[in-house]
Design a protein around this motif. Structure first.
Motif, PDB file in Angstrom:
ATOM      1  N   UNK A  79       0.813  -1.527  -0.348  1.00 56.96           N
ATOM      2  CA  UNK A  79       0.322  -0.284  -0.128  1.00 56.96           C
ATOM      3  C   UNK A  79       1.286   2.095  -0.122  1.00 56.96           C
ATOM      4  N   UNK A  80       0.832   2.477  -0.800  1.00 56.10           N
ATOM      5  CA  UNK A  80       1.291   3.341  -0.953  1.00 56.10           C
ATOM      6  C   UNK A  80       0.254   4.722  -0.533  1.00 56.10           C
ATOM      7  N   UNK A  81      -0.422   4.605  -1.077  1.00 49.53           N
ATOM      8  CA  UNK A  81      -1.830   5.427  -1.310  1.00 49.53           C
ATOM      9  C   UNK A  81      -2.977   5.110  -0.331  1.00 49.53           C
ATOM     10  N   UNK A  82      -3.698   5.907   0.196  1.00 50.85           N
ATOM     11  CA  UNK A  82      -4.522   5.653   1.685  1.00 50.85           C
ATOM     12  C   UNK A  82      -6.074   5.295   0.254  1.00 50.85           C
ATOM     13  N   UNK A  83      -5.687   5.443  -0.720  1.00 52.00           N
ATOM     14  CA  UNK A  83      -7.040   5.175  -1.485  1.00 52.00           C
ATOM     15  C   UNK A  83      -6.553   3.523  -2.094  1.00 52.00           C
ATOM     16  N   UNK A  84      -5.206   3.251  -1.548  1.00 49.56           N
ATOM     17  CA  UNK A  84      -5.643   1.543  -2.223  1.00 49.56           C
ATOM     18  C   UNK A  84      -6.432   0.437  -1.370  1.00 49.56           C
ATOM     19  N   UNK A  85      -6.877  -0.027  -2.194  1.00 46.44           N
ATOM     20  CA  UNK A  85      -7.155  -1.606  -1.354  1.00 46.44           C
ATOM     21  C   UNK A  85      -7.968  -2.162  -1.900  1.00 46.44           C
ATOM     22  N   UNK A  86      -8.826  -3.543  -1.707  1.00 42.43           N
ATOM     23  CA  UNK A  86      -9.900  -4.084  -2.764  1.00 42.43           C
ATOM     24  C   UNK A  86     -11.338  -3.763  -3.325  1.00 42.43           C
ATOM     25  N   UNK A  87     -11.578  -3.380  -2.270  1.00 48.46           N
ATOM     26  CA  UNK A  87     -13.027  -2.280  -2.414  1.00 48.46           C
ATOM     27  C   UNK A  87     -13.357  -1.065  -1.619  1.00 48.46           C
TER      28      UNK A  87
END
Length: 687
Positions: A58-66
């Motif tokens: 993870x490098x952004x707070x916006x990274x994620x699977x959903x």
């Protein structure tokens, strides 16, 4: 009349072989800097998205699977953060994921086991080589559902697979996607009603159901704290986040058989992983087939152009309204933006008309017609329970141009007739005067705009009370759009059998007055009749050449193109300010104040390369040369957000991608320009 060309079966897009390949081997996958630089992004047509790095970190707070609109239409929250897989074989464990920690530690380093990464159309695919075995991993979103699947399988050459297992650690969250986690504010109920199913219930919020078909979920409840997010740190924002571990999904692996985790906000989710993957791949193929069937120019387009067709699909999403159940709109960019009026209308021809989706164009145009007020289009489309914000002078003028492009492509006079009163009202309000000092100057017929403390053009950065580039007065592109809108309205009136003389006369007055923008020493003034005047060399002048109706004589058009080429042109777009200006900033970095203060003071804007290419063609008549200006975007598709086009780049070499990583108008304007230039070549009898 719509031209139709069906792609021969011998060149079907079913296997995606006609796309420019996006693939990396160990040299990139095993190098953390290179692997984190490259991101995959997915969308589902509802405003939800999934994203991550090819390193698995993870490098952004916006990274994620959903990341899904828990509060429709765009109240998006990160609900499913990670699914960290560990291969278990021969009494040993091999992590297939990577994590960065606030302590500075990097553990584990699963990216080192990645043999390759590629995009299957838009689906990210990893192949890991460990313990003499090869494991394939994929992630995809279900179209039209807030459902994500992350899946793994042993390759068939792995032998019988005896004793090989996979443990997947499940990390969830419930925060706004723009924020970071308050561990004391997220305390969901965990409910297990079957060995392969776990429900994460946030009271009054959402229910995320995690399914592990062909496996089991062993519940846990512990925080994985202090993930380091280096891109947020670079942006001057809180760089540490935390995620709640709710369990481990455990599977036995068999060669060639998919296992995985399905995370869904839907009441019912299809957990047949092979069927879900087949649907996703079919939807991807259908996007390309739709363009091929509707547009002869796209059937044999270069692979990088076809990548843009797929990219453009990511931004269309459902926005039902009372009376418009099939309403649609456009996400301006992932992950930061929702649907913005200006961005939507600028991007619309490329997103829809250049991809064979004219019906989507009509639905978007009719959706926005419901929000036209005092002749203005919303700048920011309202969310649930919110009021529309109309602080834009150009969105309504781009709306008229979007209608012109739609009618030109489809000949749909019925839709035009229904909306003509709205379009006529836009012109009438702009002549009489509307909000924020926007109105026609009766002395010269040009549009003026601006009030203290407001930013109304696309160069709209504002920090607190500081409007960085106010551009109050008569901006050049606004008046190019005004002339274009008047000429378009005259054409509409003619086609509908209505009086057109008023629009013709008004346009002629603007054409005559537009000479006031001509600078003796080269191109056009950026703003006239403002508080201070503005002879700054900016790219806004290019629209006086690139729009379908230009108010300039050919010799002046050529001077404008020459100045933009000399002072502003880069491989990926036009700089927002000439480098010799004292306010020029060649690099876009730092905290919020520094970044927003330089947003339009030098960064290269990718969306402007499309209008520049069209302007070059108008001046030179050379469609091939104009198309070649677009080709460097092909190289960018293998960098940053893979298969997508960034919002901006540094003005100084090497023009590092910056800003929003997945931007609608960046992809759309490049695609639209390529398509229109290809149409020109076809109409001249060339192939």
């Amino acid at each position: 009349m719509t031209l139709v060309m069906t792609r021969p079966a011998s060149t079907t897009v079913a296997d995606g072989m006609d796309l420019m390949p996006i693939r990396f081997g160990r040299a990139v996958c095993g190098d953390l800097t290179q692997a984190e630089r490259r991101e995959w992004w997915l969308a589902n047509g509802l405003g939800a998205y999934a994203a991550g790095t090819i390193a698995g970190s993870l490098t952004r707070r916006y990274h994620g699977l959903l990341v899904a609109p828990v509060e429709p239409p765009l109240g998006r929250r990160l609900v499913f953060a990670k699914a960290d897989a560990t291969l278990i074989a021969d009494g040993r464990e091999w992590p297939l994921f990577t994590n960065r920690w606030a302590s500075g530690a990097l553990a584990p380093t699963g990216h080192e086991h990645a043999e390759s990464f590629h995009l299957d159309r838009r689906i990210p695919v990893w192949t890991y080589a460990v313990a003499g075995r090869r494991v394939e991993a994929r992630v995809w979103l279900e179209q039209g559902k807030n459902t994500v699947t992350t899946a793994w399988r042993l390759h068939p050459d792995a032998g019988d697979g005896d004793g090989v297992a996979l443990r997947v650690t499940l990390l969830v969250n419930g925060r706004d996607h723009h924020g970071t986690t308050d561990r004391h504010g997220f305390n969901p109920d965990l409910r297990t009603d079957a060995p392969d199913r776990l429900r994460v219930v946030e009271p009054g919020g959402f229910t995320l159901t995690l399914h592990a078909p062909s496996g089991r979920i062993e519940p846990r409840r512990d925080w994985h704290a202090d993930f380091l997010l280096p891109i947020e740190e670079e942006r001057g924002l809180a760089p540490v986040d935390h995620h709640l571990c709710v369990g481990d999904a455990v599977f036995n692996l068999r060669p060639g058989q998919w296992v995985g985790v399905v995370g869904s906000l839907e009441a019912e989710a299809d957990t047949d992983i092979p069927a879900s993957l087949a649907r996703r791949r079919a939807q991807e193929a259908a996007v390309l087939d739709s363009a091929d069937d509707a547009l002869p120019e796209m059937a044999d387009a270069p692979g990088w152009v076809r990548r843009l067709v797929l990219a453009c699909d990511s931004f269309l999403f459902a926005r039902p309204l009372p009376g418009v159940p099939d309403g649609q709109s456009v996400i301006a960019g992932y992950p930061w933006f929702g649907d913005w009026g200006r961005d939507t209308m600028i991007a619309l021809p490329g997103l829809t008309l250049a991809t064979g989706r004219a019906d989507s164009a009509r639905r978007i145009l009719e959706t926005f017609a419901r929000f036209v007020d005092h002749g203005m289009l919303p700048n920011v489309f309202p969310g649930a329970g919110e009021r529309a914000d109309y602080n834009t002078v150009d969105a309504a003028l781009w709306y008229v141009e979007a209608w012109r492009a739609y009618v030109e492509a489809t000949g749909d006079l019925d839709a035009l007739a229904r909306t003509f009163p709205v379009l006529a009202d836009i012109i009438d309000w702009h002549r009489r005067g509307t909000r924020y000092g926007i109105g026609e100057d009766p002395a010269d017929g040009l549009l003026r705009a601006g009030e203290p403390g407001l930013q109304l053009t696309w160069m709209d950065a504002k920090i607190g009370d500081w409007v960085v580039t106010p551009r109050h007065g008569k901006p050049v592109e606004i008046n190019a759009l005004w002339f274009n809108a008047l000429r378009a309205m005259a054409g509409f009136a003619d086609r509908l059998g209505r009086p057109a003389g008023f629009y013709v006369e008004a346009a002629e007055k603007v054409r005559c007055s537009f000479t006031r923008f001509i600078r003796p020493q080269g191109g056009l003034y950026d703003v006239i009749d403002g508080p201070d005047g503005d002879a700054t060399i900016r790219p806004n002048q290019i629209f006086a050449v690139s729009l379908p109706f230009s108010p300039l004589e050919p010799a002046v058009q050529a001077r404008v193109v020459a100045e933009c080429r000399r002072e502003l042109l880069t491989s990926h777009g036009l700089r927002s300010l000439a480098p010799d200006h004292p306010d020029y900033r060649g690099h876009y970095h730092g905290g919020v104040w520094e970044r927003d203060g330089g947003y339009h003071q030098g960064p290269v804007w990718a969306w402007l390369i499309g209008p520049f290419a069209l302007a070059v063609h108008r001046v030179t008549g050379d469609a091939d040369a104009a198309q070649r200006l677009l080709e460097p975007i092909a190289d960018h598709l293998t960098d940053a957000a893979l298969g997508q086009v960034s919002e901006i780049f540094d003005g100084a070499p090497p023009h590092t991608p910056r800003g929003c990583p997945v931007q609608a108008w960046s992809a759309a304007c490049v695609l639209e320009a390529w398509w229109r230039l290809e149409q020109t070549k076809s109409s001249n009898g060339r192939t």
